[in-house]
Design a protein around this motif. Structure first.
Motif, PDB file in Angstrom:
ATOM      1  N   UNK A  93       0.799  -1.228   0.000  1.00  0.00           N
ATOM      2  CA  UNK A  93       0.000   0.000   0.000  1.00  0.00           C
ATOM      3  C   UNK A  93       0.828   1.272   0.000  1.00  0.00           C
ATOM      4  N   UNK A 119       4.243  -8.940   2.600  1.00  0.00           N
ATOM      5  CA  UNK A 119       2.849  -9.114   2.985  1.00  0.00           C
ATOM      6  C   UNK A 119       2.742  -9.196   4.502  1.00  0.00           C
ATOM      7  N   UNK A 120       3.720  -9.880   5.116  1.00  0.00           N
ATOM      8  CA  UNK A 120       3.662 -10.055   6.569  1.00  0.00           C
ATOM      9  C   UNK A 120       4.975  -9.617   7.203  1.00  0.00           C
ATOM     10  N   UNK A 121       4.900  -8.973   8.394  1.00  0.00           N
ATOM     11  CA  UNK A 121       6.141  -8.565   9.065  1.00  0.00           C
ATOM     12  C   UNK A 121       7.086  -9.729   9.334  1.00  0.00           C
ATOM     13  N   UNK A 203     -12.100  -4.404  12.226  1.00  0.00           N
ATOM     14  CA  UNK A 203     -10.929  -5.183  12.634  1.00  0.00           C
ATOM     15  C   UNK A 203     -10.118  -4.514  13.726  1.00  0.00           C
ATOM     16  N   UNK A 265      -8.866  -8.257  22.152  1.00  0.00           N
ATOM     17  CA  UNK A 265      -7.852  -9.304  22.268  1.00  0.00           C
ATOM     18  C   UNK A 265      -6.780  -8.862  23.273  1.00  0.00           C
ATOM     19  N   UNK A 359      -8.528   2.003  -0.229  1.00  0.00           N
ATOM     20  CA  UNK A 359      -9.501   2.403   0.781  1.00  0.00           C
ATOM     21  C   UNK A 359      -9.667   3.913   0.871  1.00  0.00           C
TER      22      UNK A 359
ATOM     23  N   UNK B   1      -5.576  -1.992   3.199  1.00  0.00           N
ATOM     24  CA  UNK B   1      -4.523  -2.095   4.223  1.00  0.00           C
ATOM     25  C   UNK B   1      -5.017  -2.854   5.448  1.00  0.00           C
ATOM     26  N   UNK B   2      -6.217  -2.509   5.896  1.00  0.00           N
ATOM     27  CA  UNK B   2      -6.742  -3.182   7.079  1.00  0.00           C
ATOM     28  C   UNK B   2      -7.485  -4.446   6.705  1.00  0.00           C
ATOM     29  N   UNK B   3      -7.293  -4.887   5.480  1.00  0.00           N
ATOM     30  CA  UNK B   3      -7.988  -6.073   5.031  1.00  0.00           C
ATOM     31  C   UNK B   3      -7.652  -7.260   5.936  1.00  0.00           C
ATOM     32  N   UNK B   4      -8.671  -7.930   6.369  1.00  0.00           N
ATOM     33  CA  UNK B   4      -8.487  -9.137   7.163  1.00  0.00           C
ATOM     34  C   UNK B   4      -9.606 -10.087   6.764  1.00  0.00           C
ATOM     35  N   UNK B  45      -7.620 -13.338   9.785  1.00  0.00           N
ATOM     36  CA  UNK B  45      -6.190 -13.233   9.457  1.00  0.00           C
ATOM     37  C   UNK B  45      -5.880 -11.866   8.850  1.00  0.00           C
ATOM     38  N   UNK B  46      -4.840 -11.255   9.391  1.00  0.00           N
ATOM     39  CA  UNK B  46      -4.407  -9.938   8.910  1.00  0.00           C
ATOM     40  C   UNK B  46      -2.872  -9.924   8.868  1.00  0.00           C
ATOM     41  N   UNK B  47      -2.306  -9.476   7.791  1.00  0.00           N
ATOM     42  CA  UNK B  47      -0.849  -9.474   7.540  1.00  0.00           C
ATOM     43  C   UNK B  47      -0.139 -10.708   8.104  1.00  0.00           C
ATOM     44  N   UNK B  48      -0.700 -11.873   7.808  1.00  0.00           N
ATOM     45  CA  UNK B  48      -0.041 -13.120   8.187  1.00  0.00           C
ATOM     46  C   UNK B  48      -0.215 -13.542   9.635  1.00  0.00           C
ATOM     47  N   UNK B  49      -1.090 -12.854  10.353  1.00  0.00           N
ATOM     48  CA  UNK B  49      -1.318 -13.176  11.760  1.00  0.00           C
ATOM     49  C   UNK B  49      -2.809 -13.321  12.034  1.00  0.00           C
ATOM     50  N   UNK B  51      -5.670 -12.472  14.193  1.00  0.00           N
ATOM     51  CA  UNK B  51      -5.822 -11.414  15.206  1.00  0.00           C
ATOM     52  C   UNK B  51      -6.927 -11.719  16.196  1.00  0.00           C
TER      53      UNK B  51
END
Ligand code: SF4
Lengths: 380, 77
Positions: A93, A119-121, A203, A265, A359, B1-4, B45-49, B51
């Protein structure tokens, strides 16, 4: 897909829309801000505004982490990427967002800088391990949804003793931004912006819970309904907001009950609290300096802070004066109020951040062809 | 970006990771932020995690409410 497609039924959407039509008082208007860019996107993608009565107005909020990042921070990331020893890791993004002189990460990458899209940290860990002779910097952005994953990255890097990994932290906080909007002169003083309620983030709220919004509902007497990102979720949430307005109630309700609790959470919250602390202030595009609205890395993890490692000093950069992103992010203008919309500025050649991110309100208007939208602009 | 996205857990690994099925594609994700995950659970799931967990009982309750509204509407139409 399970738990997605069921929430997209066109037939039920029609029924919910009829219910909303029946519930609204014809002699008043309802103006609701959807905070999240994800909601803005869904409203356009599914054409929800066409289903709603004409006296319900959806105002698009600043909940898109790409859109609110000030240009100075993009410049910082570009400067980091241009250092010969650095490999800069970024979410897709942020790659195309133009900084000063329209320089973006994508452009400096094309010119030879080491910029990696991730894609992932967790990929950043792998890159740092594989490149011990380089400095690997993660350009971290995002709201509360994304922050825990960055926190986990830093904790793992510390456990492993990785000395070549650091994070350029741009994580921002939702409640601070909502409070800033509610306290802005546009809402409080001369009421240029009517706001009767909020569609709360889906989210983000799975992580922070619904509790943090209770203060706004009480203090500012505006209802908040936390909604999922699917069209039926949004329609139901709008119905719940209409009911609260009609009954003169202002409380926090959760429509997205399948994932949001009042507490959120706790494990993710503890992780974030271990690694991050509040910044006294942080600049948002559109909102300006917002107190206690962003996070920075705590002292025990200071060696992973790219701002300290590379002595980053962010400059405040003025946006292109013709770009209306700032006013759009505050909800006082619409994309069609911008002279550059669709002419100079389009997704292939974005001038402002609202056109870059899917977005962003400008990108949503452009992509889903809402060119002829009536000029209701909340600024009137 | 906040796609989950909601996805189903199909495998658990020792290091806090697992595999989820997302739209027919299997994906390795971190499950370290949530407790007591079991195979078959749905998570977001969001950025590989992952949540949070997706509460399938609540999801079904929301869907049942929609069905009820739709039925009432056809009955009165
Ligand atoms: S259309 Fe482009 S220039 Fe105009 S406000 Fe949107 S992003 Fe900025």
């Amino acid at each position: 897909m399970k738990y997605i497609s069921e929430f997209r039924s066109g037939k039920i959407a029609q029924v919910l829309a009829r219910q909303i039509h029946a519930a609204v008082y014809p002699d008043r208007t309802y103006s609701f801000m959807e905070f999240c860019g994800g909601h803005t996107h869904a409203i356009f993608r599914y054409g929800l505004s066409d289903l709603l009565p004409s006296n319900i107005r959806m105002v698009h909020g600043p909940g898109c982490p790409v859109c609110v990042l000030p240009m100075g921070r993009i410049d910082d990331a570009v400067a980091l990427a241009q250092r010969p020893e650095v490999i800069l890791c970024s979410y897709g993004d942020t790659m195309r967002v133009p900084g000063t002189d329209r320089l973006s990460l994508l452009k400096v990458k094309a010119a030879g800088a080491a910029v990696k899209m991730i894609y992932s940290p967790s990929e950043v860990l792998t890159i740092a391990r594989a490149n011990p002779g380089r400095q690997v910097v993660f350009f971290a952005i995002g709201f509360e949804t994304t922050t825990p994953a960055t926190a986990l990255l830093i904790r793992k890097a510390a456990q492993e003793g990785l000395v070549n990994l650091s994070v350029f932290c741009n994580h921002v906080l939702t409640p601070a931004a909502i409070q800033n909007i509610l306290q802005s002169p546009e809402v409080r003083g001369l009421p240029r912006l009517q706001l009767d309620g909020f569609v709360g983030p889906a989210h983000v709220s799975t992580v922070i819970g619904s509790r943090p919004y209770e203060y706004f509902a009480r203090e500012f007497q505006r209802p908040v309904v936390i909604a999922g990102f699917e069209p039926l979720d949004l329609l139901q949430a709008i119905m719940m907001l209409v009911r609260q307005c009609n009954e003169r109630r202002a409380v926090v309700e959760v429509q997205f009950t399948r994932a949001v609790t009042r507490e959120g959470n706790l494990k993710a919250q503890e992780l974030v609290a271990e690694i991050f602390e509040l910044r006294r202030t942080f600049e948002w595009r559109g909102l300006g300096m917002v107190p206690y609205s962003a996070l920075r890395i705590k002292a025990p993890y200071a060696s992973f802070d790219a701002e300290r490692r590379f002595s980053v000093t962010t400059r405040s950069v003025f946006d292109n004066p013709a770009c209306a992103c700032g006013a759009i992010l505050r909800g006082v203008k619409r994309p069609l109020d911008c002279k550059l919309f669709g002419t100079v500025c389009h997704p292939e050649n974005p001038v402002g951040s609202c056109m870059v991110s899917a977005e962003g309100a400008c990108a949503a208007y452009y992509t889903y062809g809402r060119f002829k939208d009536s000029p209701v602009g909340a600024a009137t | 970006m906040c796609l989950a996205m909601p996805a189903q857990v199909v495998n658990l690994a020792a290091n806090g990771c697992g595999t989820v099925l997302l739209g027919g594609v299997s994906l390795a994700v971190s499950l370290e932020m949530i407790d007591d995950v079991r195979i078959g659970d749905y998570v977001i799931v969001h950025v590989g995690h992952a949540i949070c967990k997706l509460d399938t009982v609540e999801a079904e309750r929301t869907l049942a409410l929609f069905e009820e509204i739709a039925m009432l509407a056809t009955a009165t139409a």
